[in-house]
Every structure is written in structure tokens, then in C-alpha cells.
Design an enzyme around this catalytic site. Structure first.
Site, PDB file in Angstrom:
ATOM      1  N   CYS A 188      10.934   8.167   7.926  1.00 57.76           N
ATOM      2  CA  CYS A 188      10.601   7.713   6.575  1.00 57.76           C
ATOM      3  C   CYS A 188      11.877   7.673   5.752  1.00 57.76           C
ATOM      4  O   CYS A 188      12.678   8.612   5.774  1.00 57.76           O
ATOM      5  CB  CYS A 188       9.595   8.664   5.944  1.00 57.76           C
ATOM      6  N   ARG A 214      -4.369  23.581  -1.890  1.00 57.61           N
ATOM      7  CA  ARG A 214      -3.110  22.863  -2.106  1.00 57.61           C
ATOM      8  C   ARG A 214      -2.747  23.052  -3.565  1.00 57.61           C
ATOM      9  O   ARG A 214      -3.476  22.626  -4.469  1.00 57.61           O
ATOM     10  CB  ARG A 214      -3.226  21.380  -1.770  1.00 57.61           C
ATOM     11  N   TYR A 230      -4.188  16.830 -10.521  1.00 59.38           N
ATOM     12  CA  TYR A 230      -5.613  16.518 -10.460  1.00 59.38           C
ATOM     13  C   TYR A 230      -6.443  17.646 -11.080  1.00 59.38           C
ATOM     14  O   TYR A 230      -5.905  18.665 -11.521  1.00 59.38           O
ATOM     15  CB  TYR A 230      -6.018  16.241  -9.020  1.00 59.38           C
ATOM     16  N   CYS A 279       4.919   2.767   0.344  1.00 61.03           N
ATOM     17  CA  CYS A 279       3.560   3.160   0.725  1.00 61.03           C
ATOM     18  C   CYS A 279       2.687   3.367  -0.511  1.00 61.03           C
ATOM     19  O   CYS A 279       1.581   2.821  -0.605  1.00 61.03           O
ATOM     20  CB  CYS A 279       3.580   4.412   1.604  1.00 61.03           C
ATOM     21  N   ALA A 299      14.426  -7.433  10.175  1.00 59.84           N
ATOM     22  CA  ALA A 299      13.478  -8.419  10.692  1.00 59.84           C
ATOM     23  C   ALA A 299      13.765  -8.713  12.163  1.00 59.84           C
ATOM     24  O   ALA A 299      12.855  -8.670  13.010  1.00 59.84           O
ATOM     25  CB  ALA A 299      13.536  -9.700   9.871  1.00 59.84           C
ATOM     26  N   CYS A 332      11.292   5.144   0.538  1.00 59.36           N
ATOM     27  CA  CYS A 332      11.421   3.950  -0.299  1.00 59.36           C
ATOM     28  C   CYS A 332      10.256   3.786  -1.264  1.00 59.36           C
ATOM     29  O   CYS A 332      10.309   2.947  -2.167  1.00 59.36           O
ATOM     30  CB  CYS A 332      11.547   2.705   0.571  1.00 59.36           C
ATOM     31  N   ARG A 347       4.653  11.273   4.521  1.00 57.79           N
ATOM     32  CA  ARG A 347       5.150   9.923   4.793  1.00 57.79           C
ATOM     33  C   ARG A 347       5.751   9.767   6.196  1.00 57.79           C
ATOM     34  O   ARG A 347       5.657   8.671   6.767  1.00 57.79           O
ATOM     35  CB  ARG A 347       6.151   9.529   3.701  1.00 57.79           C
TER      36      ARG A 347
END
Length: 696
Positions: free
Chosen positions: A387, A259, A211, A393, A441, A390, A364
Site C-alpha cells: 500500500c 476499537r 463514531y 481507496c 500501466a 495514496c 489498506r
């Protein structure tokens, strides 16, 4: 019971004492609104993590400039005085639970998407006249907006210098004028002043992940010839003047954290010498310490090197520890925060004990389990839902941003429903619900229903839980995927689920329970199309047979049909066995529709193994010598010589029992792959919906 003494010991960042060493770092999830004020959903989301025992929460990217500094419609802002009072309410809700709140001040620079330039002020202005204007924007954005971005018909994103666009954002980049830089410095300072006025405990300047603030530090993106570019000191000047302004306006005691990307990681993608490396990053960290900042939050990489700051599953836990350790050796007087793919309290405690860092940033993991800290402290670390890296998110957040919705989590379907889930009704009354299948599930449904006071009885024909996860975690370095079924099973049992392994469900044993509802979550099986001549040959296998180990191929020529992620991961496993791979894919690209980070992770490994890819090519027939294929554009046919052919052509639902149960039980539901083949997140979300909303 491990006590994690360092993890739960207090430490100060500047004048602010944090009750433990656990930090929830910034993660944009899309719970906000175009005005930049915190919504109820956003505050509920963060407050649940404060309730869960986290010591310090740092907000998602928070803009200081609406015009060219808005990275998303639904992000926080501290760009105007009208943000102060809503932020005060937000801070009060965090403080209520003994946690501290820092706000991360941010500008995307060249990594902004051109469609966002000037859009937020326009949206806010039009919303005053027409409150439904944001909905109109969301209707347009997925179609026209994306086409404009793809064709470059958008405003240029401003950065330190005119340079190449970022890999993910595309578009064009222009250089900030000297006057714009001075104005932007004031805007960063003014935002910090507002944070202090709102009762926020400190601010973090986002000089990481490519950034704007990091762009000024990098010789790759900063080629200015004035006082803000050129030398090491000049490249720091932009941030230095922001820090000096905050100190002047907010006082020396108001905490300021940086950061910092300490290595742009271009060497990791085969571009050594581009940007800056760890040696320069450590030098920056030391210089910021000398400037008087209160902590260094160590991170790495940028959008061009995405996988080296937001890692996919294959990256080892703690792989980045050497970066924080290098900073810690040079930075002596202030704390070092770092995220190193930390997934367990044991790993966190070890890195603190070794002196690698002073605070552990769990990004995460806080999405996956808002009560990570409290579970670790109370001796219930085994209940933590880990987490699995994967990346759903970030993928879902990016995708949903175009339609005004928030990101999701594969293992935590309660995301965005924190308040409702915290007040779950205990209305089950001990009634039995039969659940067929102990995949993700079925286990998700079992836990939710157990929490509500139902009696979930889970039938699983195999001798272990997991379903399709027991295949998904078999690729090289994919072990983390298996965590989700392990953790779901632990929590389902914790809330009273009766899981009957090695027991195949039948109409008889299901109806014998007299259940008030039945959930069929019987998964899916790999497709072996009968329409393909030779598909049933002795040399033809499915990805299931390779992944479950029932078929082992070594030193063979293998034709792998299909390049979805299952195909690529199966290919990685076959490559480890010394097989020579040829992929056959009907589409023009490898794994169409797959999130780019997964491709960035898999393709270099497959290419290194010598894999070949035949695109725009379909399978026609199979014989004992290989496969006959056809180019879908030219219709020209050719052969792929192969000892074995592996089919990765998707899966089909298994729901025979559901059809047999129709009319024999009340309230029959089919979820997960048994209803529609999808991903982990689709399965857990569908099960959550049934268990929360459809079983009364």
C-alpha cells in the site's frame, strides 16, 4: 529467509485462538447492498484475504440500527434476525481457510450524512414493491442528494449531545433522548446475539474514528447532564451497558473487542485541549480491561482529524507506535491490536518483538494485496504489493457510494473481481504481446498477461521502470509512491515479462516480434503552452524539471502556476530549498477537485513556509522579471515578481508511436496517460481491462 516467528505464532483473544498475529481490520469498501446482507462480491473479497493467510478478519462497519445508524447504503447489517443465515454463510466461507471472523458493530452518530437518516428503511420497503428502487436512489443521490446535504436540507444526525457537526459530514446534530439511548443499547446487544447465532467468532465495538461510541467518551461531543455524560465514568456508561448486555446474553466466553481512539489528535491540528488526549485514552483502555473486554484495538483521531487515523503518503511507517505502546504498558491481561502504518513483515515482526502490540492490523495493505500473509510466511515478501497510502481507496469508496459502486485501489485493480482473478484462464499459449512503456500501466498489463500464459515483451526507453512514478515519488516524504512501480516490476518479471530497459520502441522492432497484440503505455509529458508569451524563457521550468532534479532552485522567488497536487508537491520540494513561493490559480479554491486529505496534509506545510496563493487569477505572460497575471473576475492585471516561473499546468498524452503503428499490427491498444492523463488507479485499471478482457 526471515521466519517472522512472532508474526506467525498463535494467540488467543478471549476464548478464540487466532492462528497468527495478522488482522484485517474493518474497512468499508461498498461491496454490500441496502438490505445489509453480504453479497457474493463482498464474501469473495473477504474470503480471498482468508485464503491469503490472514488470521483474523474483522468486518467493515456493521450497523445495528437501520433508521439513523446506517452510514452507507451498501454496508453490512446485523439489525434483524433475517441477517443471521446470510452471515452464517459468510462466516463459514472464512472458517474454510482457518481464519476467524469478528463483526464490528457500529453507529455513526453525528458523523452520519443527513441524507442517510431514515433512507435505508425507506429503500428496503420500496424495494419490496419495486426491485429497481435502489437504482433510482443512485440516480438521484449524486445530484439532488449532494445539493440537499450542501444546503443543510437533511435530517439532523443524532449524537450524545447537540454539538458542532463533524468536519466531513456537515449538516446538523441533535441529542439522543434517554429513551433512544436505552433502545440503542439493546440494539447493539441484539446484534451481538445474532452474530453468535450465525457462528461469528466474536464482535468488536467501534469506539474510534469519531463514531457514536467514541462520541460518548469525548467531552467535545458529550455534554450530557444525565448519567451518560459529565464525569469520566458517566461518559463510559453507554459502552459499559452494551458490554454488560452482551455478556448477559452471549456469555462471558464470547469475545468482545473495543476499537478505541486513544487520542483524538486535536493538538495535531492546532487545537490542544479539545476532546481528549493520549493520557485519557490510556485511562479508557485500562477501564475497559477492568470491565472484562477481551482485547483493545488501538486507533486514533476522528473525522475532524482525519489524517491522524487514515494517513496520507507523507506519514512515516510506525509513527503511531507510541500510542499502542502506551496502552500496552497499562493493559496487562488482554491483547492489544494496533495499526501503525505497518507495510512490511519486518516492521510487523519488530513491533511484536518490542512488545508494542500483540496483533498487527493491516488495513489498506490487505486491500492492496490479499495474500500479504501467505507471501510473508512462504518467504516471498518481495512479491507483496505494498500500500502506498495514496488514499484512493477511501476517496473512491466515498465517491462511488453515491452511485452504488465500490471503492478501488491504485495498485490492485483486481479489487471486486477476486473470484474471477483467482480462476484466471491460462490461455495465452506463449503468444507475444508487445508493451510500449514500463510505467504502472505497462507493468500491470505485463503481469496479467504473463499470468495468462502470454509472452509479454516490454520496451522501456529509460534505464529504469516507473515512468511518471519516478517524478511522483520525488516530493518530500513521497517515497512510498515509488513502491508501486517497484512491486509491479517484481511481479511482472515473476510471471515471465521480458522487460527491455534502455530500448526505445519503434515500428520496426515492435513489428519484428510479430505480436498478437500491442499495448501502448507511453505516458505523458508536462504542458508548456506556446500561447503564453515568454513560456519558453530561460527562467521558465516545468514541474518535471524540478522533480527530476535537472533544475535546482534555492533561495529564489518562485511563481508556481497551478495548484493541482503536482503543483503543491513541487511547491513543498521548492520550499525545502528555501524558495519563496507564490502560487497562481485560476479557480476560486486551491487544488479544486483534490481529495481533502491531501490538502489537509500539504497546506499547513506550505503556509508554514510562507507560501502565498493568488486565487481566481490566470497567467497572462512571463518575462525575465516574473509573471503578468490577471484576476479572472475583475480583469485587473498585476505582476508577480519572481526569479523563476514553474509551470504546473497538467500534462498531455504521448502517443505518437500508437499512430505510427496503426494498420501495421493487430489488436492495438492505448492505455494509461498515453490515452488520457489520469491517476495511478486510472492507469492500472485501464491496463487490467485490456489484459483481462480485450486480448483474447
Amino acid at each position: 529467509m526471515m521466519e517472522y516467528k512472532m508474526l506467525f505464532s498463535p494467540m488467543k483473544i478471549g476464548s478464540c485462538e487466532i492462528k497468527n498475529r495478522i488482522v484485517m481490520p474493518p474497512m468499508m469498501m461498498g461491496f454490500g447492498e441496502p438490505s445489509g446482507k453480504p453479497t457474493e462480491m463482498l464474501m469473495d473479497y473477504y474470503e480471498e484475504r482468508a485464503k491469503g493467510g490472514t488470521g483474523l478478519i474483522i468486518t467493515e462497519i456493521t450497523r445495528v440500527n437501520d433508521d439513523h445508524g446506517a452510514a452507507a447504503f451498501n454496508q453490512l447489517a446485523m439489525s434483524h434476525d433475517y441477517h443471521i443465515e446470510p452471515m452464517r454463510e459468510f462466516a463459514d466461507r472464512i472458517h474454510r481457510h482457518g481464519a476467524k471472523l469478528f463483526v464490528q458493530l457500529h453507529h455513526p452518530g453525528r458523523q452520519n450524512i443527513g441524507i442517510m437518516i431514515h433512507m435505508v428503511p425507506l429503500t428496503n420497503m420500496c424495494s419490496k414493491v419495486c426491485k429497481s428502487f435502489p437504482k433510482l436512489v443512485y440516480k438521484i443521490a449524486p445530484g439532488i442528494g449532494r445539493k440537499m446535504v450542501d444546503k443543510g436540507l437533511v435530517f439532523a444526525s443524532p449524537g450524545p449531545s447537540k454539538c458542532e457537526p463533524s468536519k466531513v459530514s456537515g449538516g446538523h446534530v441533535r441529542a439522543f433522548s434517554h429513551r433512544e439511548i436505552k433502545k440503542l443499547i439493546r440494539q447493539f446487544v441484539d446484534a451481538a446475539v445474532r452474530c453468535k447465532a450465525a457462528g461469528v467468532d466474536g464482535v468488536e465495538l467501534h469506539a474510534a474514528h469519531g463514531y457514536l461510541l467514541q462520541q460518548f467518551l469525548s467531552p467535545n461531543t458529550n455534554t450530557r447532564t444525565d448519567e451518560y455524560g459529565g464525569s469520566f465514568e458517566n461518559r463510559m456508561r453507554f459502552i459499559k451497558e452494551i458490554i454488560e448486555g452482551i455478556r448477559e446474553k452471549c456469555g462471558k466466553d464470547y469475545p468482545v473487542v473495543i476499537r478505541l481512539t486513544v487520542d483524538e489528535c486535536y493538538a495535531e491540528i492546532g487545537k490542544p485541549g479539545k476532546g481528549y488526549d493520549l493520557a485519557t485514552g490510556v485511562k479508557y483502555a485500562k477501564a475497559f480491561e477492568d470491565m472484562g473486554v477481551d482485547a483493545i484495538d488501538v486507533s486514533s483521531a476522528a473525522y475532524d482529524t482525519y489524517n491522524y487515523w487514515l494517513e496520507p503518503t507523507s506519514f512515516d511507517c510506525g509513527w503511531r507506535a507510541y500510542m499502542a505502546e502506551a496502552v500496552k504498558k497499562e493493559v496487562k491481561t488482554i491483547p492489544v491490536l494496533a495499526a501503525n502504518v505497518i507495510r512490511s513483515p519486518e516492521q510487523a515482526e519488530e513491533q511484536l518483538e518490542r512488545g508494542i502490540q500483540d496483533f498487527v492490523s493491516l488495513g489498506r495493505p490487505h486491500i492492496a494485496d490479499p495474500h500479504w500473509a501467505e507471501k510473508a510466511k512462504s518467504g516471498r515478501a518481495n512479491e507483496i504489493k505494498r500500500c502506498i497510502n495514496c488514499l484512493y481507496c477511501i476517496e473512491s469508496m466515498m465517491e462511488h457510494a453515491y452511485v452504488g459502486e465500490h471503492g478501488c485501489c491504485s495498485v490492485n485493480p483486481t479489487l471486486g473481481e477476486e473470484k474471477r482473478f483467482a480462476n484466471l484462464p491460462k490461455d495465452g499459449g506463449g503468444r507475444t504481446v508487445a508493451i510500449i512503456g514500463a510505467g504502472v500501466a505497462g507493468l500491470t498489463a505485463a503481469e496479467i498477461l504473463g499470468r495468462r500464459g502470454f509472452k509479454p515483451v516490454v520496451f522501456e526507453k529509460e534505464n529504469e521502470c516507473g515512468g511518471q512514478i519516478n517524478l511522483a515519488d520525488k516530493g518530500p516524504k513521497k517515497e512510498k509512491i515509488g513502491w508501486c512501480s517497484q512491486d509491479l516490476e517484481t511481479n511482472a518479471r515473476l510471471y515471465g515479462a521480458d522487460i527491455r530497459l534502455g530500448t526505445e520502441a519503434t515500428v520496426g522492432n515492435v513489428t519484428a516480434l510479430n505480436p498478437c497484440a500491442v499495448i501502448v503505455a507511453t505516458g505523458a509529458v508536462a504542458v508548456r503552452p506556446k500561447s503564453i508569451k515568454g513560456a519558453d524563457g530561460a527562467n521558465v521550468f516545468t514541474t518535471t524539471q524540478i522533480l527530476d532534479g535537472s533544475v535546482k532552485l534555492e533561495g529564489k522567488k518562485v511563481a508556481l502556476i497551478g495548484t493541482g497536487m503536482t503543483g503543491l508537491e513541487t511547491g513543498e520540494l521548492l520550499a525545502e530549498g528555501g524558495n519563496k513561493l507564490t502560487f497562481v490559480e485560476m479557480a476560486d479554491t486551491v487544488a479544486p477537485g483534490t481529495w481533502f486529505q491531501h490538502l489537509d496534509d500539504a497546506m499547513p506545510k506550505l503556509e508554514k513556509a510562507g507560501a502565498k496563493f493568488l486565487l481566481s487569477t490566470k497567467l497572462v505572460a512571463i518575462d525575465e522579471k516574473g509573471a503578468l497575471v490577471e484576476n479572472v473576475k475583475t480583469k485587473a492585471q498585476s505582476r508577480v515578481d519572481a526569479d523563476a516561473v514553474v509551470l504546473s499546468l497538467g500534462a498531455r498524452p504521448v502517443n505518437k508511436l500508437a499512430k505510427e503503428l496503426e494498420g501495421k499490427v493487430k489488436n492495438l491498444f492505448v492505455v494509461g496517460d498515453a490515452e488520457k492523463v489520469g491517476r495511478i488507479a486510472n492507469a492500472t485499471a485501464a491496463a487490467y481491462d485490456v489484459a483481462m478482457n480485450k486480448i483474447k
